[in-house]
Design an enzyme around this catalytic site. Structure first.
Site, PDB file in Angstrom:
ATOM      1  N   HIS A 299       9.146 -17.708 -23.374  1.00 12.80           N
ATOM      2  CA  HIS A 299       8.831 -18.178 -22.017  1.00 12.80           C
ATOM      3  C   HIS A 299       9.960 -19.126 -21.572  1.00 12.80           C
ATOM      4  O   HIS A 299       9.757 -20.331 -21.414  1.00 12.80           O
ATOM      5  CB  HIS A 299       7.490 -18.907 -22.021  1.00 12.80           C
TER       6      HIS A 299
ATOM      7  N   ARG B 238       8.932 -26.407 -12.264  1.00 10.91           N
ATOM      8  CA  ARG B 238       9.007 -24.961 -12.412  1.00 10.91           C
ATOM      9  C   ARG B 238       9.706 -24.339 -11.191  1.00 10.91           C
ATOM     10  O   ARG B 238      10.444 -23.356 -11.312  1.00 10.91           O
ATOM     11  CB  ARG B 238       7.593 -24.369 -12.566  1.00 10.91           C
TER      12      ARG B 238
ATOM     13  N   ARG C 186       6.786 -10.624 -15.616  1.00 14.70           N
ATOM     14  CA  ARG C 186       5.850 -11.359 -16.471  1.00 14.70           C
ATOM     15  C   ARG C 186       5.010 -10.293 -17.176  1.00 14.70           C
ATOM     16  O   ARG C 186       4.115  -9.687 -16.572  1.00 14.70           O
ATOM     17  CB  ARG C 186       5.000 -12.292 -15.609  1.00 14.70           C
TER      18      ARG C 186
ATOM     19  N   CYS D 150       2.163 -26.933 -20.369  1.00 12.94           N
ATOM     20  CA  CYS D 150       2.620 -25.994 -19.340  1.00 12.94           C
ATOM     21  C   CYS D 150       1.509 -25.539 -18.406  1.00 12.94           C
ATOM     22  O   CYS D 150       1.790 -24.914 -17.382  1.00 12.94           O
ATOM     23  CB  CYS D 150       3.316 -24.799 -19.980  1.00 12.94           C
ATOM     24  N   LEU D 151       0.239 -25.828 -18.748  1.00 16.43           N
ATOM     25  CA  LEU D 151      -0.919 -25.528 -17.911  1.00 16.43           C
ATOM     26  C   LEU D 151      -1.182 -24.015 -17.822  1.00 16.43           C
ATOM     27  O   LEU D 151      -0.264 -23.233 -17.991  1.00 16.43           O
ATOM     28  CB  LEU D 151      -0.761 -26.122 -16.505  1.00 16.43           C
TER      29      LEU D 151
ATOM     30  N   THR E 147      -0.496 -19.029 -11.792  1.00 17.87           N
ATOM     31  CA  THR E 147      -0.368 -19.871 -10.601  1.00 17.87           C
ATOM     32  C   THR E 147       1.064 -20.371 -10.446  1.00 17.87           C
ATOM     33  O   THR E 147       1.703 -20.188  -9.407  1.00 17.87           O
ATOM     34  CB  THR E 147      -1.310 -21.092 -10.702  1.00 17.87           C
ATOM     35  N   ARG E 148       1.587 -21.011 -11.487  1.00 14.67           N
ATOM     36  CA  ARG E 148       2.876 -21.682 -11.404  1.00 14.67           C
ATOM     37  C   ARG E 148       4.045 -20.701 -11.286  1.00 14.67           C
ATOM     38  O   ARG E 148       4.956 -20.916 -10.486  1.00 14.67           O
ATOM     39  CB  ARG E 148       3.070 -22.612 -12.614  1.00 14.67           C
TER      40      ARG E 148
ATOM     41  N   GLN F 152       9.753 -21.731 -18.526  1.00 13.05           N
ATOM     42  CA  GLN F 152       8.929 -22.917 -18.755  1.00 13.05           C
ATOM     43  C   GLN F 152       9.742 -24.011 -19.428  1.00 13.05           C
ATOM     44  O   GLN F 152       9.649 -25.190 -19.083  1.00 13.05           O
ATOM     45  CB  GLN F 152       7.719 -22.575 -19.626  1.00 13.05           C
TER      46      GLN F 152
ATOM     47  N   ASP G 175      -0.114 -26.494 -25.774  1.00 15.54           N
ATOM     48  CA  ASP G 175      -0.318 -25.373 -24.868  1.00 15.54           C
ATOM     49  C   ASP G 175      -1.711 -24.822 -25.141  1.00 15.54           C
ATOM     50  O   ASP G 175      -2.419 -25.299 -26.039  1.00 15.54           O
ATOM     51  CB  ASP G 175       0.765 -24.303 -25.125  1.00 15.54           C
TER      52      ASP G 175
END
Length: 356
Positions: free
Chosen positions: A170, A332, A143, A305-306, A93-94, A173, A265
């Site tokens: 990452h 982000r 990614r 970070c979700l 999503t982010r 992030q 995380d």
């Protein structure tokens, strides 16, 4: 007596003026130093490849864009006429929203490519894909499952490659995390960040970045889930070089003690679903709660970070005023914008240099 008093006041005044002048010169020198940092044409696969000043410049540019666009409502078409290829082997999503909205906001055109659109190394070799995309767009954000895929893309491409996430790092992030902490605390130098969870790609990126910003890092991971050995060795070297602490433990409370920031995380990353039952058992006792925070410093905050699961952090922490997760998520966007602008243009920030 009045003459002596006047003389003392004059001396004191000159002293204050001198201190102010020195401070101004130091600030100007710092800004000039970061202002001379030029990242145009570079790739960003890991922040291991970036110096302290280069990371600070990325954060400064990000903060500047956020101020000018969000708060001053300026339109800055810095990427007008440019396009980005966004290769996603893993959903997000982010990463998708921040990159698409941020690139568009700056006047550019994002192109989203899933595994149904492009099969890296399957229907077409990674080498050929890198060369094709180099002639069609200005930058690639990928990614991917394997970090080696990013390295191959970077070797063969003639345009910047950005790591949107890999199994090893990452970096985008961590830029958002440190901008969030800089905004909240006013500076980063001397903060202690405590990671409680899996020794994964996000922790690896913290390990490659924290010392360069003067941040102490403590990490608690269950036995068998420690960070990569080579990354750990480099983190110890960086801590020694920059005069910070880097501590590894398997005790969450030990890691949290006297910390400013508690971070965790997901315990089960994409591709690890078959391990879920075992991982939940192995990570028992690692949930971040107010009890964890009771041994941290009084100003402690929380990052994630979700997406988040209840077993990783309870609602009392996650939705509390100590939680910075939604500012972190928004940042982000500003940090990916700052990174891309830095890699594609000669942009110079307009706001004063951030305090680090």
């Amino acid at each position: 007596m009045s003459l002596r008093l006047f003389s003392a006041k004059s001396s004191l005044s000159r002293c204050f003026k001198s201190l102010h002048s020195c401070s101004a010169r130091a600030f100007g020198a710092g800004a000039a130093c970061l202002g001379s940092v030029n990242l145009k044409g570079r790739s960003c696969l890991t922040l291991k490849d970036f110096s302290s000043d280069e990371i600070k410049k990325l954060l400064w540019v990000s903060g500047d864009l956020k101020h000018r666009i969000k708060h001053e409502k300026q339109y800055l078409p810095l990427l007008q006429g440019k396009s980005i290829a966004m290769i996603f082997e893993k959903r997000s999503t982010r990463t998708r929203m921040s990159t698409e909205t941020g690139f568009t906001l700056l006047g550019g055109h994002p192109c989203f490519l899933t595994s149904q659109d492009i099969h890296l190394g399957v229907n077409e070799s990674c080498t050929d894909t890198a060369r094709v995309l180099s002639g069609l767009c200005d930058v690639v954000l990928a990614r991917v499952n394997s970090h080696s895929m990013l390295e191959e893309l970077d070797r063969e491409a003639s345009i910047p490659i950005i790591n949107g996430l890999s199994d090893l790092y990452h970096p985008i992030q961590i830029l958002a995390d440190f901008l969030t902490l800089q905004e909240h605390y006013g500076s980063l130098n001397g903060l202690t960040v405590s990671w409680i969870g899996d020794g994964n790609n996000v922790l690896h990126s913290f390990m490659m970045t924290a010392a360069k910003l003067g941040v102490h890092l403590k990490a608690a991971t269950p036995k068998g889930y420690e960070p990569d050995k080579s990354v750990t060795e480099e983190a110890h070297r960086l801590a020694k070089q920059h005069g910070t602490q880097f501590i590894l433990t398997s005790d969450p409370m030990e890691a949290a003690r006297d910390s400013n920031v508690l971070v965790t995380d997901t315990w089960v990353s994409m591709g690890q679903e078959e391990e879920k039952k075992k991982r939940l058992k192995d990570f028992h006792g690692y949930q971040i709660s107010m009890q964890t925070g009771s041994v941290a410093k009084s100003d402690w905050t929380f990052l994630h970070c979700l997406p988040r699961k209840m077993e990783e952090v309870d609602d009392q922490v996650f939705y509390s005023s100590r939680s910075l997760v939604f500012s972190e998520a928004e940042n982000r966007k500003w940090t990916i914008m700052g990174l891309i602008v830095s890699l594609l243009t000669d942009y110079t920030p307009r706001i004063p240099m951030l305090k680090f």
